[in-house]
Design a protein around this motif. Structure first.
Motif, PDB file in Angstrom:
ATOM      1  N   ALA A  43       0.831  -1.210   0.000  1.00  0.00           N
ATOM      2  CA  ALA A  43       0.000   0.000   0.000  1.00  0.00           C
ATOM      3  C   ALA A  43       0.861   1.255   0.000  1.00  0.00           C
ATOM      4  O   ALA A  43       0.560   2.234  -0.704  1.00  0.00           O
ATOM      5  N   LEU A  44       1.942   1.246   0.776  1.00  0.00           N
ATOM      6  CA  LEU A  44       2.845   2.392   0.792  1.00  0.00           C
ATOM      7  C   LEU A  44       3.519   2.559  -0.561  1.00  0.00           C
ATOM      8  O   LEU A  44       3.650   3.686  -1.073  1.00  0.00           O
ATOM      9  N   ALA A  45       3.960   1.464  -1.168  1.00  0.00           N
ATOM     10  CA  ALA A  45       4.609   1.537  -2.481  1.00  0.00           C
ATOM     11  C   ALA A  45       3.674   2.148  -3.511  1.00  0.00           C
ATOM     12  O   ALA A  45       4.079   3.022  -4.305  1.00  0.00           O
ATOM     13  N   VAL A  59       9.333   3.615  -7.610  1.00  0.00           N
ATOM     14  CA  VAL A  59       9.314   2.681  -6.482  1.00  0.00           C
ATOM     15  C   VAL A  59       9.474   1.243  -6.966  1.00  0.00           C
ATOM     16  O   VAL A  59       8.802   0.814  -7.916  1.00  0.00           O
ATOM     17  N   THR A  60      10.351   0.520  -6.288  1.00  0.00           N
ATOM     18  CA  THR A  60      10.525  -0.911  -6.527  1.00  0.00           C
ATOM     19  C   THR A  60      10.345  -1.650  -5.216  1.00  0.00           C
ATOM     20  O   THR A  60      10.903  -1.255  -4.192  1.00  0.00           O
ATOM     21  N   VAL A  61       9.557  -2.716  -5.235  1.00  0.00           N
ATOM     22  CA  VAL A  61       9.401  -3.586  -4.071  1.00  0.00           C
ATOM     23  C   VAL A  61      10.202  -4.861  -4.301  1.00  0.00           C
ATOM     24  O   VAL A  61      10.022  -5.537  -5.318  1.00  0.00           O
ATOM     25  N   VAL A  81      -0.766  -5.822  -7.928  1.00  0.00           N
ATOM     26  CA  VAL A  81      -0.085  -4.600  -7.507  1.00  0.00           C
ATOM     27  C   VAL A  81      -0.114  -3.608  -8.662  1.00  0.00           C
ATOM     28  O   VAL A  81       0.055  -3.988  -9.830  1.00  0.00           O
ATOM     29  N   ASP A  82      -0.346  -2.352  -8.330  1.00  0.00           N
ATOM     30  CA  ASP A  82      -0.367  -1.297  -9.348  1.00  0.00           C
ATOM     31  C   ASP A  82       0.870  -1.416 -10.234  1.00  0.00           C
ATOM     32  O   ASP A  82       2.001  -1.476  -9.737  1.00  0.00           O
ATOM     33  N   PRO A  83       0.683  -1.454 -11.555  1.00  0.00           N
ATOM     34  CA  PRO A  83       1.842  -1.602 -12.451  1.00  0.00           C
ATOM     35  C   PRO A  83       2.838  -0.452 -12.384  1.00  0.00           C
ATOM     36  O   PRO A  83       3.958  -0.577 -12.903  1.00  0.00           O
ATOM     37  N   ALA A  84       2.459   0.657 -11.742  1.00  0.00           N
ATOM     38  CA  ALA A  84       3.422   1.749 -11.561  1.00  0.00           C
ATOM     39  C   ALA A  84       4.525   1.361 -10.591  1.00  0.00           C
ATOM     40  O   ALA A  84       5.573   2.027 -10.540  1.00  0.00           O
ATOM     41  N   VAL A  85       4.319   0.292  -9.825  1.00  0.00           N
ATOM     42  CA  VAL A  85       5.325  -0.201  -8.880  1.00  0.00           C
ATOM     43  C   VAL A  85       6.078  -1.355  -9.519  1.00  0.00           C
ATOM     44  O   VAL A  85       5.470  -2.326  -9.977  1.00  0.00           O
ATOM     45  N   ARG A  86       7.392  -1.253  -9.549  1.00  0.00           N
ATOM     46  CA  ARG A  86       8.200  -2.373 -10.041  1.00  0.00           C
ATOM     47  C   ARG A  86       8.294  -3.452  -8.967  1.00  0.00           C
ATOM     48  O   ARG A  86       8.396  -3.142  -7.778  1.00  0.00           O
ATOM     49  N   GLU A 134      -1.568  10.164   2.782  1.00  0.00           N
ATOM     50  CA  GLU A 134      -0.923  10.940   3.837  1.00  0.00           C
ATOM     51  C   GLU A 134       0.320  10.216   4.364  1.00  0.00           C
ATOM     52  O   GLU A 134       1.353  10.854   4.644  1.00  0.00           O
ATOM     53  N   ALA A 135       0.237   8.899   4.499  1.00  0.00           N
ATOM     54  CA  ALA A 135       1.418   8.135   4.926  1.00  0.00           C
ATOM     55  C   ALA A 135       2.558   8.312   3.933  1.00  0.00           C
ATOM     56  O   ALA A 135       3.720   8.496   4.328  1.00  0.00           O
ATOM     57  N   ALA A 136       2.255   8.283   2.636  1.00  0.00           N
ATOM     58  CA  ALA A 136       3.284   8.473   1.622  1.00  0.00           C
ATOM     59  C   ALA A 136       3.872   9.879   1.693  1.00  0.00           C
ATOM     60  O   ALA A 136       5.094  10.071   1.580  1.00  0.00           O
ATOM     61  N   ARG A 137       3.011  10.880   1.869  1.00  0.00           N
ATOM     62  CA  ARG A 137       3.504  12.262   1.971  1.00  0.00           C
ATOM     63  C   ARG A 137       4.482  12.405   3.127  1.00  0.00           C
ATOM     64  O   ARG A 137       5.548  13.024   2.985  1.00  0.00           O
ATOM     65  N   ARG A 138       4.140  11.820   4.276  1.00  0.00           N
ATOM     66  CA  ARG A 138       5.013  11.938   5.438  1.00  0.00           C
ATOM     67  C   ARG A 138       6.304  11.137   5.264  1.00  0.00           C
ATOM     68  O   ARG A 138       7.370  11.555   5.737  1.00  0.00           O
ATOM     69  N   HIS A 139       6.219   9.987   4.596  1.00  0.00           N
ATOM     70  CA  HIS A 139       7.450   9.251   4.303  1.00  0.00           C
ATOM     71  C   HIS A 139       8.376  10.058   3.406  1.00  0.00           C
ATOM     72  O   HIS A 139       9.592  10.125   3.637  1.00  0.00           O
ATOM     73  N   LEU A 140       7.819  10.680   2.385  1.00  0.00           N
ATOM     74  CA  LEU A 140       8.648  11.474   1.470  1.00  0.00           C
ATOM     75  C   LEU A 140       9.305  12.643   2.203  1.00  0.00           C
ATOM     76  O   LEU A 140      10.492  12.942   1.961  1.00  0.00           O
TER      77      LEU A 140
END
Length: 358
Positions: free
Chosen positions: A21-23, A33-35, A50-55, A345-351
């Motif tokens: 979810a974070l990725a 992003v790569t997982v 998984v969203d294809p935008a994530v490797r 919001e979690a992604a924003r704070r991680h960035l």
């Protein structure tokens, strides 16, 4: 920003759900992003699309030799991920568990909760995964305080998100199918293991059945690296002594899980150690009454949205109250709380945290 998120499995455990979810949220925010993870037992993909935008980089991890111990499997997991991980070119390498943190030389680490192991290999793995990362994230202030008190480490507190709409807006027909199949039920997600307080829940269920005959206890999930066969045997023996037969579903297909949660009469979360309680937050999103163990971390996360119980007797009483009394104020508080915890919001704070690391 090029970001590698590292996990240890493709299965639906809380840390893996968090990682994916974070990725996806980081990728939606425009990041590269790569997982990385281990494909256990021949897995070539995750438990959900998984969203294809994530490797995705899924490292093959075949079953070990007969008789392989938990400690040996942990060491082989670390060695396999280390052998395959290409850490060049990433601005951030972020490990989500102790296995992946041991597999890389330099990383950010999310400490979801702090474990206490007696197996030497696990204890050493856990200690290194706390002390060697150069920066730390915790999903609750309680765990961050524990990390500071025990190891002198400062962590950034960034709570989990929750897929609110997925659990709040389930298909009525799917909910009805679960109710026809299971009847009236209390649900817990996480399997049968010591950390989940499964024996206490069993004792509570036996007491609850005396008040509400016909009520079913349903247990979903339970994928784990660890060997809980002895605990499971104790649990089964005690269930026979109590003359109760909970329904153990095991891993539930990802598409079926929201309706299973939303159809429950109540959700039980008697864990003895947690960092946040993502499955419990999903239950609140679905509008299901929640009863949790009375722990500081769960008081922090859930506040007035949950009921609290410290013993099996109290757990039975609180679940009975949740099942028999309508509590719209607590239900509204739960939905409101869950809706505030977004992955965006979690992604924003991680960035923001990543950028502060320079």
């Amino acid at each position: 920003m090029r970001i590698a998120l590292l996990s240890y499995s493709t299965k639906p455990r809380g840390g893996v759900v968090h990682t994916l979810a974070l990725a996806e949220a980081l990728a939606a925010a425009g990041q590269d992003v790569t997982v990385w993870t281990l494909g256990r037992g021949g897995d070539a993909g995750f438990f959900r699309p998984v969203d294809p935008a994530v490797r995705l980089r899924i490292v093959p991890f075949p079953d070990g030799p007969a008789g392989e111990s938990v400690g040996e499997r942990i060491l082989r997991s670390i060695a396999t991920l280390r052998e395959h991980f290409d850490g060049t070119g990433y601005d951030i390498v972020h490990a989500q568990d102790c296995i992946s943190a041991n597999a890389v030389d330099s990383c950010v680490r999310t400490v979801h909760h702090i474990d206490h192991f007696t197996t030497p290999e696990l204890a050493a793995c856990h200690e290194r995964a706390l002390t060697t990362p150069y920066a730390h994230v915790c999903v609750s202030a309680t765990v961050a305080d524990e990390l500071a008190a025990g190891w002198g480490l400062k962590a950034e507190v960034i709570p989990n998100g929750v897929a609110y709409e997925r659990f709040a807006d389930t298909d009525p027909a799917a909910r009805d199918r679960w109710r026809r199949r299971l009847g009236r039920y209390v649900l817990t997600v996480g399997g049968i293991e010591p950390r989940k307080g499964s024996l206490d829940l069993l004792e509570a269920y036996a007491l609850l059945r005396e008040r509400l005959p016909g009520l079913q206890l349903v247990i979903a999930g339970g994928e784990t690296l660890f060997d809980y066969r002895d605990y499971r045997t104790r649990w089964e023996t005690r269930a026979a002594e109590l003359r109760v037969r909970p329904l153990v579903l095991g891993e539930v297909p990802d598409d079926d899980l929201p309706a299973l949660v939303a159809a429950a009469g109540a959700f039980a979360f008697p864990s003895v150690r947690e960092g946040f309680g993502l499955a419990a937050m999903e239950a609140l999103a679905a509008g299901v009454p929640l009863t949790v163990r009375d722990l500081p971390v769960l008081r922090e996360v859930f506040g007035p949205a949950a009921r609290y119980a410290a013993t099996p007797e109290a757990l039975a009483a609180e679940l009975a109250a949740a099942l028999t009394g309508d509590d719209p104020t607590r239900r509204t508080a739960g939905r409101t709380l869950a809706a505030r915890h977004t992955w965006a919001e979690a992604a924003r704070r991680h960035l923001a945290f990543y950028r502060c690391l320079g």
